[in-house]
Write an enzyme that holds these catalytic residues in place. Structure first.
Site, mmCIF file in Angstrom:
data_model
loop_
_atom_site.group_PDB
_atom_site.id
_atom_site.type_symbol
_atom_site.label_atom_id
_atom_site.label_comp_id
_atom_site.label_asym_id
_atom_site.label_seq_id
_atom_site.Cartn_x
_atom_site.Cartn_y
_atom_site.Cartn_z
ATOM 1 N N SER A 40 -24.950 -31.314 10.917
ATOM 2 C CA SER A 40 -24.520 -30.913 9.561
ATOM 3 C C SER A 40 -24.819 -29.437 9.317
ATOM 4 O O SER A 40 -25.701 -29.095 8.539
ATOM 5 C CB SER A 40 -25.175 -31.786 8.493
ATOM 6 O OG SER A 40 -26.565 -31.892 8.650
ATOM 7 N N ASP A 61 13.159 10.510 -4.013
ATOM 8 C CA ASP A 61 13.273 11.913 -3.611
ATOM 9 C C ASP A 61 13.120 12.087 -2.106
ATOM 10 O O ASP A 61 13.617 13.055 -1.526
ATOM 11 C CB ASP A 61 12.236 12.752 -4.348
ATOM 12 C CG ASP A 61 10.823 12.198 -4.199
ATOM 13 O OD1 ASP A 61 10.638 10.980 -4.431
ATOM 14 O OD2 ASP A 61 9.906 12.966 -3.856
ATOM 15 N N LYS A 113 1.835 3.199 -6.861
ATOM 16 C CA LYS A 113 1.383 2.586 -8.120
ATOM 17 C C LYS A 113 0.552 3.546 -8.955
ATOM 18 O O LYS A 113 0.752 3.661 -10.164
ATOM 19 C CB LYS A 113 0.584 1.303 -7.812
ATOM 20 C CG LYS A 113 1.445 0.159 -7.304
ATOM 21 C CD LYS A 113 0.636 -1.071 -6.974
ATOM 22 C CE LYS A 113 -0.214 -0.871 -5.749
ATOM 23 N NZ LYS A 113 0.594 -0.621 -4.537
ATOM 24 N N SER A 114 -0.393 4.243 -8.323
ATOM 25 C CA SER A 114 -1.236 5.184 -9.079
ATOM 26 C C SER A 114 -0.388 6.290 -9.701
ATOM 27 O O SER A 114 -0.603 6.685 -10.850
ATOM 28 C CB SER A 114 -2.297 5.802 -8.163
ATOM 29 O OG SER A 114 -3.274 4.862 -7.814
ATOM 30 N N VAL A 158 0.839 -1.200 0.000
ATOM 31 C CA VAL A 158 0.000 0.000 0.000
ATOM 32 C C VAL A 158 0.874 1.251 0.000
ATOM 33 O O VAL A 158 1.895 1.319 0.707
ATOM 34 C CB VAL A 158 -0.918 -0.006 1.240
ATOM 35 C CG1 VAL A 158 -1.785 1.239 1.266
ATOM 36 C CG2 VAL A 158 -1.771 -1.258 1.260
ATOM 37 N N ASP A 159 0.483 2.249 -0.813
ATOM 38 C CA ASP A 159 1.151 3.559 -0.855
ATOM 39 C C ASP A 159 2.582 3.500 -1.360
ATOM 40 O O ASP A 159 3.394 4.380 -1.052
ATOM 41 C CB ASP A 159 1.122 4.231 0.530
ATOM 42 C CG ASP A 159 -0.290 4.557 0.984
ATOM 43 O OD1 ASP A 159 -1.135 4.821 0.113
ATOM 44 O OD2 ASP A 159 -0.541 4.532 2.207
ATOM 45 N N ASP A 160 2.908 2.482 -2.154
ATOM 46 C CA ASP A 160 4.236 2.451 -2.760
ATOM 47 C C ASP A 160 4.320 3.352 -3.987
ATOM 48 O O ASP A 160 5.399 3.569 -4.529
ATOM 49 C CB ASP A 160 4.601 1.017 -3.163
ATOM 50 C CG ASP A 160 5.095 0.203 -1.983
ATOM 51 O OD1 ASP A 160 5.403 0.802 -0.943
ATOM 52 O OD2 ASP A 160 5.163 -1.033 -2.090
ATOM 53 N N THR A 178 -3.622 -2.949 -10.050
ATOM 54 C CA THR A 178 -4.247 -3.643 -8.925
ATOM 55 C C THR A 178 -3.867 -2.972 -7.612
ATOM 56 O O THR A 178 -2.787 -2.401 -7.489
ATOM 57 C CB THR A 178 -3.821 -5.121 -8.859
ATOM 58 O OG1 THR A 178 -2.406 -5.184 -8.666
ATOM 59 C CG2 THR A 178 -4.178 -5.840 -10.147
ATOM 60 N N HIS A 225 -3.483 -3.346 -1.110
ATOM 61 C CA HIS A 225 -3.991 -3.803 0.175
ATOM 62 C C HIS A 225 -4.002 -5.331 0.230
ATOM 63 O O HIS A 225 -4.308 -6.000 -0.751
ATOM 64 C CB HIS A 225 -5.413 -3.282 0.405
ATOM 65 C CG HIS A 225 -5.511 -1.793 0.375
ATOM 66 N ND1 HIS A 225 -5.509 -1.093 -0.810
ATOM 67 C CD2 HIS A 225 -5.600 -0.870 1.374
ATOM 68 C CE1 HIS A 225 -5.607 0.214 -0.542
ATOM 69 N NE2 HIS A 225 -5.659 0.366 0.770
#
Length: 635
Positions: free
Chosen positions: A542, A168, A37-38, A33-35, A111, A114
């Site tokens: 059952s 950065d 990608k977007s 998460v938050d690497d 994708t 999460h």
């Protein structure tokens, strides 16, 4: 003057025509998460100048949504749009995005990172040629990084870009990058399967090493990301593999034409080639290769065609047409690697639907051989698999299917598992090999069959499956029914839950997994009893619909009656003849149905007994009347 929409349509046509001769690279972006990608995908789309999001016809709307002005795209608006999609939950499904450069066209599977969406990542990776695994330079390698890398390796993706992002924020430190690269390569060596790793330090937000080389990281001498994506060699050896075409449709518009339509997953085919249809093993020769544009002299992997054969042999949807000289294997038991994708755990023995190619069969999973720890890659003992866990398990199907080991053919060696009740996909896996006993154990034909055994008893065999909460009165009612059947000369056998746990199932506890196995064994015994021509009364809590469905599926449609002994929990708890509810409430009994383990009531039972208004004797009489009405017994 041309309308604006006409110009857009013509632009699209011209654009698509220009793409025809370009090679295609399918890749996935994954990581924690938050690497970033977007931001990375936004940067790639921004730099490619033209965007075609999912539906090409939506270009005009997308251009407004994403802030397009002429051929200029506002990067901030674009990234905000992608991030907004994530916030709205659109990424629960995989988003496929299309873009191109002067040298190549691309489809990227976007994708979420999460953990609960690992299944979506696996779906996107299943058709990818390359994986971009993002790592936040500040955080380094995380569990989700390892999990995604493991899935990438398992699915046979050979090319990985290790995108060390947000450089950065670590002052473009060469040491930080170097430490991450060394640690990841060490993990990948243990993992195996990943042949090529290209590590790139970058800042997707600032554009460093995405399209242009970063002056702030002049110590880096490798390719920038877009250069690598445009030039990476993707091996496609599908045409060199043996011919495989799962049959999707039997095409018979008239008596003069009978063709078999499907998508060629590997190999080549030409008229005159000898083929074998599996699992039947019938052979014939290809007469024609038919398409909408006319007959072909040859077809290869990646094409959808219709084959006609010189011989009238039986071919159905789900069969696989193979080269006769190098056919696929056929078996009904396999060792597999399984990724569990459902919130509810995988229980050994529970029935699922297995879809492999165009074939759909019933399947059951044995207890996992082991669970794989994605951090250490160690093998751990396991009784079940939870969401996102990976294990090696044996799977058996109710009939033989054609397959290749996944290492040899991805298309004919991968499968998904579907829940019979919800129709949701609960798992995906790859086949290692067929189990030896699959080919060594054969069904023995018996000269005296079940109909003969039933005829000599003068009755129809049937399973009367009593289900309900503990204390509902199941066993009491079943015992009365048993006595009444014996009184009219019927041949019966009673299987009671408590009694069976003293013998056949004495090794099982009361966890959900053990309850599933308990019912699986009893269902198999009940089937053997019907093969003997008996009326078999089964009295078990059952609690799960899936296991009751398993029992029903073993019998013929008219040989299984569900009798729901419907007693509210409060009433059953009031009775509490064995004192079990009291102990469960006190925490002395774990996994007790109705207290800390669920009971799933039958949805459409053949007989429902309301024990709040009906006595046990009255209930037994009601059941006897229904058996007589159905012609099972004569009273």
């Amino acid at each position: 003057m041309a309308h604006k929409s006409d110009l857009i349509a013509s632009d699209i046509d011209a654009y698509l025509k220009a793409q025809e001769d370009k090679s295609l690279l399918r890749f996935i972006t994954c990581g924690s998460v938050d690497d970033g990608k977007s931001t990375l995908i936004g940067r790639l789309l921004y730099e490619s100048k033209l965007i075609f999001e999912d539906q090409l016809s939506a270009l005009e709307a997308d251009s407004r949504k994403m802030g397009t002005q002429g051929d200029k795209i506002d990067f901030a608006l674009l990234v905000d749009g992608l991030a907004s999609e994530r916030e709205q939950g659109i990424t629960i499904d995989v988003a496929y995005r299309f873009f191109s450069t002067d040298k190549r066209k691309f489809i990227v599977a976007d994708t979420p990172g999460h953990e609960q969406y690992t299944r979506n990542m696996a779906t996107g990776a299943s058709s990818a040629d390359l994986a971009i695994i993002l790592i936040d330079a500040r955080k380094g390698i995380l569990t989700q990084t390892r999990r995604h890398s493991f899935i990438v390796s398992t699915l046979g993706i050979k090319n990985v870009v290790l995108a060390v992002n947000k450089m950065d924020l670590v002052h473009y430190s060469q040491q930080v990058f170097s430490d991450i690269e060394i640690a990841y390569r060490a993990f990948a060596r243990e993992l195996g399967g990943i042949e090529h790793i290209t590590a790139i330090p970058m800042s997707a937000l600032e554009g460093d090493n995405i399209v242009e080389r970063s002056e702030r990281m002049d110590w880096y001498n490798g390719p920038v990301l877009m250069e690598h994506l445009e030039t990476v060699a993707v091996r496609d050896d599908s045409q060199a593999k043996p011919f495989r075409m799962p049959v999707q449709w039997v095409n018979r518009p008239n008596l003069d034409f009978r063709g078999f339509s499907g998508f060629i997953t590997s190999g080549k085919i030409a008229p005159g080639d000898r083929i074998k249809v599996l699992p039947s093993a019938k052979e014939s020769t290809v007469a024609r290769i038919v398409t909408m544009d006319g007959d072909l002299s040859q077809a290869a992997s990646g094409q959808s065609v219709t084959l006609t054969l010189k011989d009238e042999i039986d071919v159905s949807r789900g069969d696989t047409i193979c080269s006769a000289g190098n056919p696929a294997e056929v078996a009904n038991q396999f060792e597999t690697t399984l990724l569990w994708m459902a919130d509810e755990p995988m229980f050994p023995g529970r029935p699922y639907v297995m879809k492999i190619g165009t074939s759909t069969v019933n399947a059951t999973i044995t207890r996992p051989k082991y669970r794989i720890n994605v951090n250490t890659l160690g093998h751990e003992a396991a009784n079940d698999l939870d969401l996102n866990e990976v294990g090696v398990c044996n799977i058996s199907t109710d009939r033989p299917i054609a397959f290749d080991p996944y290492s040899e053919n991805h298309d004919t060696g991968a499968f998904i598992l579907i829940d019979k009740i919800t129709n949701g996909t609960v798992g995906m896996g790859t086949i290692h090999f067929a189990l030896r006993r699959s080919s060594n154990v054969h069904w023995q034909a018996l000269e005296v069959d079940r109909s003969a055994r039933a005829a000599i008893k003068g009755q129809r065999p049937v399973v009367l499956w009593f289900t309900g909460l503990s204390g509902s009165g199941k066993s009491t009612i079943a015992n009365i029914v048993d006595k009444k059947l014996i009184a009219v000369g019927a041949h019966t056998m009673m299987l009671d839950g408590d009694n069976v746990r003293h013998g056949l199932n004495k090794d099982l506890g009361f966890t959900d997994a053990d309850r599933v196995e308990n019912i699986r064994r009893v269902a198999e015994v009940a089937k053997l009893m019907t093969d003997a021509g008996l009326i078999t009364l089964v009295s078990f809590i059952s609690p799960f619909r899936a296991e009751r469905r398993l029992a029903r599926d073993l019998m013929a449609d008219d040989e299984f009656l569900t009798i729901f002994v419907d007693t509210p929990l409060a009433v059953a708890e009031q009775r509490d003849a064995k004192g079990l509810y009291k102990k469960a409430r006190a925490g002395q009994i774990k996994n007790f149905t109705g207290i800390d383990s669920p009971y799933e009531p039958p949805e459409n039972p053949e007989i429902r007994i309301d024990t709040t208004t009906t006595s046990a004797s009255e209930a037994a009489d009601e059941i006897l009347r229904e058996l007589t009405r159905r012609g099972i017994v004569s009273t």
